[in-house]
Design a protein around this motif. Structure first.
Motif, mmCIF file in Angstrom:
data_model
loop_
_atom_site.group_PDB
_atom_site.id
_atom_site.type_symbol
_atom_site.label_atom_id
_atom_site.label_comp_id
_atom_site.label_asym_id
_atom_site.label_seq_id
_atom_site.Cartn_x
_atom_site.Cartn_y
_atom_site.Cartn_z
ATOM 1 N N PHE A 4 0.731 -0.686 -0.297
ATOM 2 C CA PHE A 4 -0.169 0.309 0.295
ATOM 3 C C PHE A 4 0.908 1.334 -0.137
ATOM 4 O O PHE A 4 1.859 1.075 0.316
ATOM 5 C CB PHE A 4 -1.095 -0.276 1.126
ATOM 6 N N PRO A 5 0.080 2.439 -0.273
ATOM 7 C CA PRO A 5 0.878 3.793 0.130
ATOM 8 C C PRO A 5 1.775 3.724 1.367
ATOM 9 O O PRO A 5 0.747 3.778 2.089
ATOM 10 C CB PRO A 5 0.304 4.899 -0.959
ATOM 11 N N PRO A 6 1.962 4.743 1.032
ATOM 12 C CA PRO A 6 2.153 5.433 2.903
ATOM 13 C C PRO A 6 0.967 6.028 3.370
ATOM 14 O O PRO A 6 0.868 6.659 2.581
ATOM 15 C CB PRO A 6 3.375 6.119 2.614
ATOM 16 N N THR A 7 1.051 6.046 4.442
ATOM 17 C CA THR A 7 -0.170 6.328 5.507
ATOM 18 C C THR A 7 0.212 7.088 6.147
ATOM 19 O O THR A 7 1.260 6.065 7.019
ATOM 20 C CB THR A 7 -0.935 5.256 6.259
ATOM 21 N N ASP A 8 -0.082 8.426 6.522
ATOM 22 C CA ASP A 8 0.353 9.374 8.059
ATOM 23 C C ASP A 8 -1.034 8.693 9.146
ATOM 24 O O ASP A 8 -1.679 9.442 9.165
ATOM 25 C CB ASP A 8 -0.056 11.130 7.145
#
Length: 683
Positions: A621-625
């Motif tokens: 998955f793409p980065p998550t903050d």
């Protein structure tokens, strides 16, 4: 005074001793939940039924009380099924109250009894004329160590009942807390289609110990100690199911059958005790017996911390074991499982058992004996009582404690200095991983460089040390310096080694802590590198191996043990699955530390399928903050990419801890965890 059945059920449960209930309220459980509150019970509203059941599960494990949950009919129950499955597999004392519609034409209709039965729970449906009796019986079964669904048909809930009749009925049906005899199986009358109590039995409950769940001596509960029934998770692959104990090899201490067990101890030179969830509360008896016969002490994951502080504590046996523990357990000529299933997780598919090792299993449930592997001798009895009877019989024989049978030189010193092996390689046990320093063979004790600098490992901390025999470590003097030989976090493109993270947190967090961990590739790091003070310091809801339960587990544990700092250890996948319960943490004002090991993937699948060249787009998955998400819920939060970033945790710990803290740790994920390969062998 006349009340309805829903009110009578709530009043009955409070009078039986229910102090806390969890749930998500809908129309079908509105009145029974209010009746619980009116009776004086605390109600904890979760944001999802799966979270509610898991909170109750953890609360029961840590408090010794029955976990009570209330949910809406239909979707309320289906949402709760994963948590209910975990509780059923773990033999958690849990009572789930669910509204029920009985007309197949209703949108809410499902066969609730069949659903619960399918996941291993027992079911009872209340009737208007016996509602109080049905409730008491359901509570008694749950108290014995079972997950029970009490179906509450809506029309029955509304039936009037004379309140003055409730108390006399309870007094005639209820048995005092700590009852040892199971309810009469013939009188339970489970509804048609549910599991037959006569078929599976109802385990005997041990006398409760304050602060310790009263789960008797059952060898069930948890990822490394999964249930004793044939259908429980953790018996696939090489672990054949079914009794394998020889006909003459089962004894019952309460009937005087201790002599054969005594003979086994007298013949052993290198005994090892492996205690499971069924041994919680029996520390004193097991340590006394171990000191008499010269046994080393280990636990399954769910009983981690049981022997903390003992010189002879090996910590966890199985996938989370240190190399020293593996060496010593393999070298044992006698392994005794105390309330422990001795399954593939705890025994590493049997590789920890030598070809000539005598294996003994002690459990109050006869069906658990030999369920996962052949045993030389099975002992059906309560763990604490069996240990005590055995010790009493050993006294006249003048058994003397010598732990000299072990071929490891300087055993006590090695345990005291090497027990907490912090330089764990990524690839295999005892061999360096790619990128490890050439100066170390990947094993603590090879050279001074492999010691994390700045750790005071004196026995006064009440835990096994992390140093190396012959190398004195200076006190940490408050420094956070957890660098590990051969692992340079700064070179990992802004990602922290999960071991460095775990060790740093272990040094920072107060000793009085309770750690709850979710499932996933990351889970070995907090389990192995973060200490707990005793068996009530580690909550491991892993019998079903579902991800997403970790945060709810931490909430339930925190409410059961408000005297300890709750710590939730999660992967990013599980954290996002259960993210709604962040609001619950904030609303309850829990001073919780939530650590997310964020590798931006379902790491187990990445490391299982990636080496074979399969595409991984479905599990990455793409980065998550996550820190920003946590702040949106009202948490304090920080992002950790290197050990220096842990300074923010130290600042939060100084107080006032008015808001929970989420640590979004961007962890290195270039290799799978060392225990993962072992775990996948069971699939």
């Amino acid at each position: 005074m006349t009340v309805n059945v829903a009110g009578a059920i709530g009043a009955t449960l409070v009078r039986l001793g229910v102090r806390t209930a969890f749930g998500v309220v809908g129309s079908g459980n509105f009145h029974v939940t209010n009746a619980l509150v009116d009776g004086g019970a605390r109600f904890v509203a979760a944001r999802h039924e799966g979270g509610a059941v898991t909170m109750a599960d953890a609360y029961a494990r840590m408090s010794g009380e029955v976990g009570v949950v209330t949910v809406h009919q239909g979707p309320g129950l289906t949402n709760a099924l994963t948590g209910l499955t975990e509780a059923a597999k773990s033999r958690t004392p849990l009572l789930l109250l669910a509204g029920e519609v009985t007309s197949p034409r209703s949108n809410f209709y499902v066969d609730q009894a069949a659903l619960a039965t399918a996941v291993g729970a027992l079911t009872i449906r209340i009737s208007a004329g016996t509602a109080v009796e049905d409730t008491v019986r359901a509570y008694r079964i749950a108290r014995s160590g079972r997950a029970v669904l009490l179906n509450l048909p809506l029309d029955v809930q509304a039936t009037p009942i004379i309140e003055e009749t409730i108390l006399p009925e309870i007094e005639s049906l209820a048995t005092p807390t700590g009852w040892r005899n199971p309810p009469d199986a013939g009188a339970l009358a489970p509804e048609e289609g549910s599991i037959s109590v006569a078929d599976i039995g109802v385990p005997v409950v041990g006398v409760p110990v304050v602060g310790v769940p009263a789960v008797g001596g059952s060898a069930v509960g948890g990822f490394e100690d999964a249930g004793s029934e044939a259908g429980d998770y953790g018996v696939a692959g090489s672990e054949a199911v079914g009794p394998k104990v020889r006909d003459s090899g089962v004894i019952r201490p309460e009937l005087g059958g201790v002599d054969e067990l005594v003979d086994v101890f007298l013949a052993a030179r290198r005994p090892v005790f492996v205690a499971g969830r069924g041994a919680r509360g029996a520390r004193m008896e097991l340590v006394a017996l171990a000191d008499r016969v010269g046994a080393l002490l280990a636990t399954s994951a769910v009983a981690k911390g049981l022997f903390r502080g003992s010189t002879w504590d090996l910590d966890v046996s199985g996938g989370f074991a240190t190399p020293l523990a593996v060496e010593l357990i393999k070298d044992a000529d006698l392994i005794v499982g105390w309330g422990c299933a001795l399954n593939m997780w705890t025994m590493r598919h049997g590789s920890l058992i030598g070809p000539d090792t005598t294996v003994v299993q002690v459990d109050h449930d006869a069906d658990a004996i030999g369920a996962h592997r052949p045993v030389t001798l099975g002992v059906v009895g309560d763990v604490a009582e069996t240990a005590k009877h055995t010790l009493d019989r050993l006294d006249p024989r003048q058994v003397t404690t010598f732990r000299m049978g072990y071929r490891s030189p300087g055993l006590a010193e090695r345990l005291a200095r090497e027990g907490r092996w912090r330089d764990v390689p990524y690839d295999d046990w005892g061999t360096p991983g790619e990128g490890d320093s050439d100066e170390t063979d990947g094993r603590a004790g090879s050279n001074p460089a492999s010691v994390p600098a700045g750790h005071d490992d004196s026995p006064s901390k009440g835990r096994i040390g992390t140093g190396i025999a012959g190398h004195e470590d200076s006190p940490s003097e408050g420094r956070i310096d957890t660098a590990i030989a051969g692992h340079d976090d700064s070179a990992r493109k802004g990602r922290i080694d999960p071991r460095t993270l775990s060790i740093g947190l272990d040094d920072l967090l107060p000793d009085e802590r309770i750690i709850a961990t979710d499932s996933g590739n990351f889970m070995g790091y907090p389990a192995m590198f973060m200490d707990v003070p005793d068996e009530c310091g580690f909550v491991f809801t892993q019998a079903f191996q579902a991800i997403g339960l970790g945060l709810a587990t931490a909430i339930g544990a925190a409410l059961a043990r408000p005297d300890r700092l709750p710590v939730a250890a999660l992967g990013d996948g599980g954290a996002l699955m259960g993210v709604a319960e962040l609001e619950t943490v904030v609303r309850l004002g829990l001073p919780m530390v939530i650590v997310v090991y964020d590798d931006e993937a379902y790491g187990a699948e990445v490391h299982h399928f990636g080496p074979d060249g399969f595409p991984l787009g479905t599990v990455t998955f793409p980065p998550t903050d996550l820190a920003a998400i946590a702040r949106g819920f009202g948490c304090d939060a920080l992002t950790v990419r290197a050990k220096e970033d842990l300074h923010g945790v130290a600042e939060w710990l100084k107080g006032p801890r008015e808001r929970p803290l989420l640590v979004d740790a961007k962890v290195a994920a270039d290799r799978g965890s060392w225990w993962l390969e072992e775990a996948f062998r069971g699939h």
